[in-house]
Design a protein around this motif. Structure first.
Motif, PDB file in Angstrom:
ATOM      1  N   VAL A 207       0.638  -1.183   0.059  1.00 14.99           N
ATOM      2  CA  VAL A 207      -0.026   0.159  -0.035  1.00 14.99           C
ATOM      3  C   VAL A 207       1.054   1.362   0.098  1.00 14.99           C
ATOM      4  O   VAL A 207       1.919   1.286   0.975  1.00 14.99           O
ATOM      5  N   HIS A 208       0.464   2.121  -0.828  1.00 17.66           N
ATOM      6  CA  HIS A 208       1.548   3.201  -1.079  1.00 17.66           C
ATOM      7  C   HIS A 208       0.749   4.596  -1.653  1.00 17.66           C
ATOM      8  O   HIS A 208       0.005   4.599  -2.575  1.00 17.66           O
ATOM      9  N   LEU A 209       0.587   5.406  -0.672  1.00 22.96           N
ATOM     10  CA  LEU A 209      -0.124   6.631  -0.521  1.00 22.96           C
ATOM     11  C   LEU A 209       0.439   7.771  -0.226  1.00 22.96           C
ATOM     12  O   LEU A 209       1.161   7.999   0.789  1.00 22.96           O
ATOM     13  N   GLU A 247      -3.670   9.937  -2.192  1.00 18.80           N
ATOM     14  CA  GLU A 247      -3.447   9.629  -3.341  1.00 18.80           C
ATOM     15  C   GLU A 247      -2.624   8.532  -3.665  1.00 18.80           C
ATOM     16  O   GLU A 247      -1.567   8.225  -3.124  1.00 18.80           O
ATOM     17  N   PRO A 248      -3.060   7.586  -4.439  1.00 20.16           N
ATOM     18  CA  PRO A 248      -2.181   6.454  -4.971  1.00 20.16           C
ATOM     19  C   PRO A 248      -0.739   6.753  -5.668  1.00 20.16           C
ATOM     20  O   PRO A 248      -0.815   7.643  -6.305  1.00 20.16           O
ATOM     21  N   HIS A 252       1.232   1.299  -5.748  1.00 20.50           N
ATOM     22  CA  HIS A 252       0.268   1.000  -4.688  1.00 20.50           C
ATOM     23  C   HIS A 252      -0.905  -0.095  -4.860  1.00 20.50           C
ATOM     24  O   HIS A 252      -1.357  -0.242  -6.135  1.00 20.50           O
ATOM     25  N   ASN A 253      -1.351  -0.962  -3.892  1.00 13.53           N
ATOM     26  CA  ASN A 253      -2.317  -1.935  -3.995  1.00 13.53           C
ATOM     27  C   ASN A 253      -1.811  -3.139  -5.002  1.00 13.53           C
ATOM     28  O   ASN A 253      -2.679  -3.491  -5.921  1.00 13.53           O
TER      29      ASN A 253
END
Length: 506
Positions: A207-209, A247-248, A252-253
């Motif tokens: 997960v990267h936000l 914001e991705p 991310h994901n």
């Protein structure tokens, strides 16, 4: 599988094949160290043969440069003339020639994924691989010669959700499987960017936000291991309701093979340096405020520093603060203790030894293939170490004595050159006297006259004397040391199957 190894033991694809998948080194000529290469590459000489031009390289052109005196290779779409680097390569020219005239990305990743080749070979850059058009039905696509990057795979098993209160934000990750240990989750929060990586086996979920609002730097992680749920709690700087989590950012994901993710480094602070012996120190590093990371037993990290304009990267296995103190594993937000031998000509170790308290060094997340799973029903644990190959063994000893109810006996065979080279000798001797389940035997190759213990180097006789299989027991063997030591030790271990041996990469 028979317990008598054949000539092909370990199997060609095995992690025990240290010479193939580890960091095999050769004796370099005088004046050909890493520091010498850095000086040479910065001398202004034309290392590409193209007088500073960058070209587009076709597949056919790359194949032409496949000899010792004219060797090009491609790594991730970029082509390098590695001819000038031949005599400086620690693995020898034979290893480089395996990638001569072809795409060497896979070979590079098998052995040197952690090396910053862009920095090391930047003066050898020839150019980029040419692209070609592929006809797929009525659709024309463009791809790079020799390799294709796969689109990150979205895995329906992994998902995340979030909820909030007026003062906190909560991120919940559902893995849909039992989580084996606390070290599988690595969290970094810096300047409003949240990066969470969940490591399960060879796979990685991320997960990267960029968070939508400002938050405090501290972060709490709670894991429900039995149900595979990970919850992160972050405190808002200002009370209120967020319209979105954020914001991705890149990857991310995504659910990918761990080897397909680039190493991620965070900036750590040197807290202390403690002398172990005449050339070895324990470096205590403090993680950044927004980082939550615990390195599992048997895993290593990479240290990275910029030295004379070139990034030097090396792997090190964390140890506990001591053998006698059982660490508090209730929280992942702990520091790192790294036992490092300082070599006279070691580029990174000399740099580390010169650091002052409060200086910074970059540290990667946990890496490595070791798993504690085979120890669950092991009754006899054999550890064979040479020099700083003792570092992974130190934590295995603690696991065997304090966390495993099955292991009845743990034996360490510790090889060193001289008596003063033995790491944590006093603690090992004290542990032997205090706990009958643990035994250590020291072997010196260059002992003094007063030494009464065993002398020599690893050989068939020593290994046969040390390793036995008590009736009704289940044994496991761990080996760590210089590459040659590890290869020889494994070769002598007749009577143990491949599944009963783990070789830490040297």
């Amino acid at each position: 599988m028979l317990n008598i190894p054949t000539q092909s033991f370990p199997a060609p694809s095995s992690q025990q094949r240290v010479g193939q998948s580890g960091r095999t080194k050769v004796a370099l000529k005088p004046g050909h160290s890493l520091m010498d290469w850095i000086r040479y590459s910065k001398s202004g000489k034309d290392l590409t043969g193209l007088r500073g031009r960058l070209i587009e390289v076709t597949h056919e052109e790359l194949q032409k440069h496949n000899t010792r005196n004219d060797c090009w290779t491609c790594i991730r779409g970029m082509v390098y003339n590695v001819t000038p680097y031949m005599d400086y390569h620690p693995g020898g020219e034979d290893e480089l020639m395996k990638a001569a005239g072809i795409d060497g990305t896979d070979l590079f990743d098998q052995v040197h994924r952690w090396v910053n080749y862009e920095s090391m070979l930047k003066e050898c850059l020839v150019g980029r691989m040419a692209t070609k058009h592929l006809q797929q039905g009525n659709k024309i696509t463009t791809s790079t010669h020799l390799f294709v990057y796969a689109v990150p795979i979205m895995c329906c098993l992994y998902r995340y959700d979030w909820f909030q209160t007026a003062t906190t934000v909560h991120l919940v990750i559902y893995t849909q499987r039992k989580i084996p240990n606390s070290g599988c989750t690595v969290v970094d929060l810096e300047a409003g960017v949240l990066r969470v990586e969940v490591l399960l086996g060879k796979m990685s979920y991320m997960v990267h936000l960029r968070l939508s609002e400002n938050v405090d730097g501290d972060i709490a992680v709670n894991t429900a291991f039995a149900v595979g749920k990970i919850q992160l709690t972050i405190r808002k700087q200002a009370e209120g309701k967020w319209s979105s989590l954020g914001e991705p950012l890149e990857f991310h994901n995504t659910f990918l093979s761990k080897k397909d993710r680039a190493l991620f480094f965070r900036d750590c602070v040197l807290v202390s340096k403690t002398e172990v012996n005449h050339n070895t120190r324990v470096f205590q590093l403090q993680l950044p405020r927004g980082t939550v990371m615990h390195v599992p037993v048997g895993k290593h990290v990479y240290l990275k520093s910029l030295i004379q304009g070139t990034e030097a990267v090396r792997p090190y296995t964390p140890v506990d603060q001591s053998l006698s103190v059982v660490p508090d594993t209730s929280s992942e937000k702990t520091g790192l203790y790294l036992m490092i031998k300082v070599y006279p000509d070691g580029l990174l170790t000399q740099h580390l030894n010169g650091l002052h308290i409060g200086d910074h060094v970059s540290v990667s997340g946990p890496e490595g293939t070791f798993s504690l799973r085979p120890l669950r029903d092991t009754t006899v644990l054999y550890l064979l170490a040479a020099g700083t190959g003792f570092t992974p063994m130190s934590r295995l000893i603690r696991v065997a004595l304090h966390e495993s109810f099955a292991i009845r006996k743990t034996q360490l065979l510790f090889f060193n050159r001289r008596e003063e080279d033995i790491l944590w000798r006093r603690e090992l001797d004290e542990l032997t006297a205090q706990d009958e389940r643990f035994q250590v035997e020291h072997i010196l190759s260059e002992p003094c006259e007063s030494w009464t213990g065993r002398k020599g180097r690893v050989d068939d006789t020593i290994i046969k004397d040390f390793l036995s299989r008590p009736q009704g027991s289940k044994c496991y063997v761990c080996v760590c040391g210089p590459t040659l030591f590890t290869e020889q030790t494994i070769r002598y271990q007749q009577g143990f199957s491949e599944e009963e041996i783990h070789a830490f990469q040297g």
